[in-house]
Motif scaffolding. Structure first.
Motif, PDB file in Angstrom:
ATOM      1  N   GLY A  47       1.150  -1.113  -0.138  1.00  0.00           N
ATOM      2  CA  GLY A  47       0.265   0.081   0.008  1.00  0.00           C
ATOM      3  C   GLY A  47       1.194   1.485   0.077  1.00  0.00           C
ATOM      4  O   GLY A  47       0.475   2.299  -0.246  1.00  0.00           O
ATOM      5  N   GLY A  48       1.989   1.049   0.045  1.00  0.00           N
ATOM      6  CA  GLY A  48       3.047   2.576   0.085  1.00  0.00           C
ATOM      7  C   GLY A  48       3.296   2.942  -0.945  1.00  0.00           C
ATOM      8  O   GLY A  48       3.001   2.180  -1.963  1.00  0.00           O
ATOM      9  N   SER A  49       4.361   3.454  -0.727  1.00  0.00           N
ATOM     10  CA  SER A  49       4.811   4.288  -1.923  1.00  0.00           C
ATOM     11  C   SER A  49       6.315   4.664  -2.186  1.00  0.00           C
ATOM     12  O   SER A  49       6.619   4.945  -1.209  1.00  0.00           O
ATOM     13  CB  SER A  49       4.186   5.822  -2.573  1.00  0.00           C
ATOM     14  N   LEU A  50       6.834   4.825  -3.557  1.00  0.00           N
ATOM     15  CA  LEU A  50       7.496   4.774  -3.618  1.00  0.00           C
ATOM     16  C   LEU A  50       8.157   5.685  -4.808  1.00  0.00           C
ATOM     17  O   LEU A  50       7.695   5.223  -6.090  1.00  0.00           O
ATOM     18  CB  LEU A  50       9.060   3.437  -3.365  1.00  0.00           C
ATOM     19  N   ARG A  51       9.143   6.311  -5.171  1.00  0.00           N
ATOM     20  CA  ARG A  51       9.821   6.781  -6.875  1.00  0.00           C
ATOM     21  C   ARG A  51      10.782   6.722  -6.821  1.00  0.00           C
ATOM     22  O   ARG A  51      12.065   7.531  -6.424  1.00  0.00           O
ATOM     23  CB  ARG A  51       8.908   8.342  -6.162  1.00  0.00           C
ATOM     24  N   LEU A  52      10.701   5.604  -8.054  1.00  0.00           N
ATOM     25  CA  LEU A  52      12.217   5.541  -8.669  1.00  0.00           C
ATOM     26  C   LEU A  52      12.130   7.020  -9.738  1.00  0.00           C
ATOM     27  O   LEU A  52      11.678   7.688 -10.030  1.00  0.00           O
ATOM     28  CB  LEU A  52      12.486   4.298  -9.183  1.00  0.00           C
ATOM     29  N   SER A  53      14.047   6.892  -9.826  1.00  0.00           N
ATOM     30  CA  SER A  53      14.815   7.752 -10.708  1.00  0.00           C
ATOM     31  C   SER A  53      15.434   7.382 -11.306  1.00  0.00           C
ATOM     32  O   SER A  53      16.896   6.394 -10.967  1.00  0.00           O
ATOM     33  CB  SER A  53      15.442   9.119 -10.294  1.00  0.00           C
TER      34      SER A  53
END
Length: 122
Positions: free
Chosen positions: A15-21
């Protein structure tokens, strides 16, 4: 393939979030894609985006949860991942692709960056 550097991975609960770069020296003029590889499985395409960003593609497994974007000026590719599931656990890689659409594939399948690990616990 040029040099690519992926970052932004981590360990989160479902349910969590991450932002990859992804920053790369071969950004100019190519569509870009995100791929992932889970232990014991083949690398698979997750999402891709055309050079101008107007066209995107998402695998059915991430559609509606992930969002791909790019900043050509910064030579950076992003993958916003929301509503993460344990099955999203994998090493994530970025790569230039020849075209963006179903069955997109890397320009150079023999050259990959180090990737960034995403681990989602239930």
């Amino acid at each position: 393939q040029g040099q690519v550097t992926e970052s932004g991975g981590g360990a989160v609960q479902a349910g969590g979030s991450l932002r990859l770069s992804c920053t790369t020296s071969i950004f100019i003029n190519w569509p870009m894609g995100w791929f992932r590889q889970a232990p014991g499985q083949e690398r698979e395409g997750v999402s891709c985006i055309a050079y101008w960003g107007g066209s995107t593609y998402y695998d059915d497994s991430v559609k509606g949860r992930f969002s791909i974007s790019r900043d050509n000026e910064k030579k950076t590719l992003y993958l916003q991942m929301n509503s993460l599931k344990p099955e999203d656990t994998a090493m994530y890689y970025c790569a230039a692709v020849s075209s963006c659409g179903p069955s997109f594939s890397p320009l150079n399948p023999n050259s990959w960056g180090q990737g960034t690990q995403v681990t989602v616990s239930s």
